[in-house]
Design an enzyme around this catalytic site. Structure first.
Site, mmCIF file in Angstrom:
data_model
loop_
_atom_site.group_PDB
_atom_site.id
_atom_site.type_symbol
_atom_site.label_atom_id
_atom_site.label_comp_id
_atom_site.label_asym_id
_atom_site.label_seq_id
_atom_site.Cartn_x
_atom_site.Cartn_y
_atom_site.Cartn_z
ATOM 1 N N LYS A 112 51.995 107.820 53.150
ATOM 2 C CA LYS A 112 50.637 107.440 52.751
ATOM 3 C C LYS A 112 50.353 107.842 51.312
ATOM 4 O O LYS A 112 49.681 107.116 50.586
ATOM 5 C CB LYS A 112 49.598 108.068 53.694
ATOM 6 C CG LYS A 112 49.540 107.411 55.070
ATOM 7 C CD LYS A 112 48.349 107.907 55.885
ATOM 8 C CE LYS A 112 48.276 107.208 57.242
ATOM 9 N NZ LYS A 112 47.137 107.660 58.062
ATOM 10 N N LYS A 195 54.839 99.828 61.446
ATOM 11 C CA LYS A 195 53.965 99.918 62.612
ATOM 12 C C LYS A 195 52.650 99.231 62.304
ATOM 13 O O LYS A 195 52.232 99.173 61.143
ATOM 14 C CB LYS A 195 53.737 101.375 62.996
ATOM 15 C CG LYS A 195 52.585 102.076 62.285
ATOM 16 C CD LYS A 195 52.222 103.366 63.001
ATOM 17 C CE LYS A 195 50.986 103.988 62.364
ATOM 18 N NZ LYS A 195 49.719 103.597 63.007
ATOM 19 N N LYS A 198 45.854 100.782 61.086
ATOM 20 C CA LYS A 198 44.482 100.520 60.629
ATOM 21 C C LYS A 198 44.409 100.488 59.117
ATOM 22 O O LYS A 198 43.737 99.655 58.537
ATOM 23 C CB LYS A 198 43.548 101.637 61.104
ATOM 24 C CG LYS A 198 43.215 101.588 62.552
ATOM 25 C CD LYS A 198 42.090 102.603 62.829
ATOM 26 C CE LYS A 198 41.902 102.753 64.319
ATOM 27 N NZ LYS A 198 42.010 104.150 64.750
#
Ligand code: ATP
Ligand code: MG
Length: 332
Positions: A112, A195, A198
């Protein structure tokens, strides 16, 4: 009864199909076999920039979806993380028990933060797995039902529990991850190497449960597959088709082998059209129920208030023990 705890971020309002199949579905099942605590983790949502009014609204939307998915406040405890201040309090103590290098090895943070760049990456995102450990350990959880992406964080939780117990005396139960292998990793419809997420899936790659089912049906029909035509489960060589089979099996209760047989000699188009229909049938009542909960915010808020009260009773007890163990002077 063994205890379970898990959480989901309110970010972006709607849950996606990976959240439901990888996590929330197990939560619903475990409310009958476990002493179950489930929460909307708004503290975790703050690790990336949030609009305050949107975050507030999304927290209600998240809670409504949990109830719509089948969590029953009579059989489990549903609450909002920030309603229980002990999470942040224990989080601090565990931050002081975590090595900087140890936290730096969390692959989700690495992924991230690379994507965001170091200037936009917050320290909160860095210590989020430690807060997650606090979430779990506060409740003396036996098991934590999560998707496969949380395995490393669960391992850190276990390490921190053992470290605390070793240093200060037996205080925390050391929890196990509960991961259902079949649905541990629902992948992005456009890029089956990733994956479904969100925060990082593209709009076409994610099935948002609260979207108009027609919109999701269209995404399913345009999911990336491969140039072959055979419908066969093969994660390595046919990840897109395998993902569709996984979703299909999970939503209908059929086995993947059943499906392979049913679609023998048929093309990807048939599989996708049928799955779009299966999904629509599931999602339509789910959306309706979510809307009903949202139309009655007073009832929703009172469910959440009761949940927070039940959660706090457990959390406060653990935190008091921790504060005593680490040597804090009691407030008189
Ligand atoms: P983000 O990408 O921003 O972290 P998310 O999609 O992972 O968001 P979370 O709220 O962090 O959503 O996760 C809630 C639960 O859903 C967790 O238990 C997580 O492991 C699970 N989960 C998330 N994505 C998937 C997926 N693609 N497949 C299976 N489980 C998933
Ligand atoms: Mg996540």
């Amino acid at each position: 009864r063994p205890r379970v705890l898990s959480g989901i971020q309110p970010t972006s309002g709607s849950f996606h199909l990976g959240n439901y199949l990888g996590a929330v579905r197990q939560w619903v099942a475990q409310q009958d076999t476990h002493d179950a605590f489930y929460m909307v983790v708004d503290l975790h949502a703050l690790t990336v920039v949030q609009d305050p009014e949107a975050l507030r609204a999304d927290s209600r939307v998240a809670a409504a979806q949990l109830l719509a998915a089948g969590l029953d406040p009579e059989r489990c405890t549903v609450f909002i993380q920030s309603h229980v201040p002990e999470h942040a309090q224990l989080g601090w103590v565990l931050n002081c028990l975590t090595g900087f290098g140890e936290a730096s090895r969390m692959t989700q943070f690495k992924d991230k933060s690379v994507k965001q760049g170091t200037d936009r990456t917050t320290v909160g995102l860095f210590t989020y797995p430690v807060l997650m450990a606090a979430d779990i350990l506060l409740y003396q959880s036996d098991a934590v039902p999560v998707g496969g992406d949380q395995r490393q964080h669960l391992e850190l939780t276990r390490v921190l529990a053992e470290r605390f117990n070793g240093r200060y005396g037996e205080t925390f139960k050391v929890p196990d991850a509960f991961i259902v292998p079949e649905t541990a990793r629902i992948t992005d419809l456009q890029d089956p190497a990733l994956k479904m997420s969100k925060s990082s899936s593209t709009p076409k790659g994610i099935v948002n449960l609260l979207d108009e089912p027609k919109v999701s049906a269209k995404k399913i029909k345009s999911a990336v597959t491969d140039t072959d035509t055979v419908i066969r489960y093969d994660e390595e060589n046919k990840p897109g088709v395998s993902n569709l089979l996984t979703i299909y099996a999970a939503l209908t209760g059929a086995t993947v082998a059943d499906l392979e047989q049913r679609y023998e000699g048929k093309g990807y188009g048939a599989l996708k059209t049928d799955l779009a229909e299966v999904y629509t049938e599931w999602a339509t009542p789910f959306r309706d129920r979510t809307r009903e909960y949202l139309d009655d915010p007073e009832t929703l808020d009172s469910i959440l208030a009761k949940g927070a009260e039940k959660a706090r009773a457990v959390a406060a007890e653990t935190l008091a023990r921790v504060y005593e163990r680490v040597g804090f002077l009691p407030a008189k």
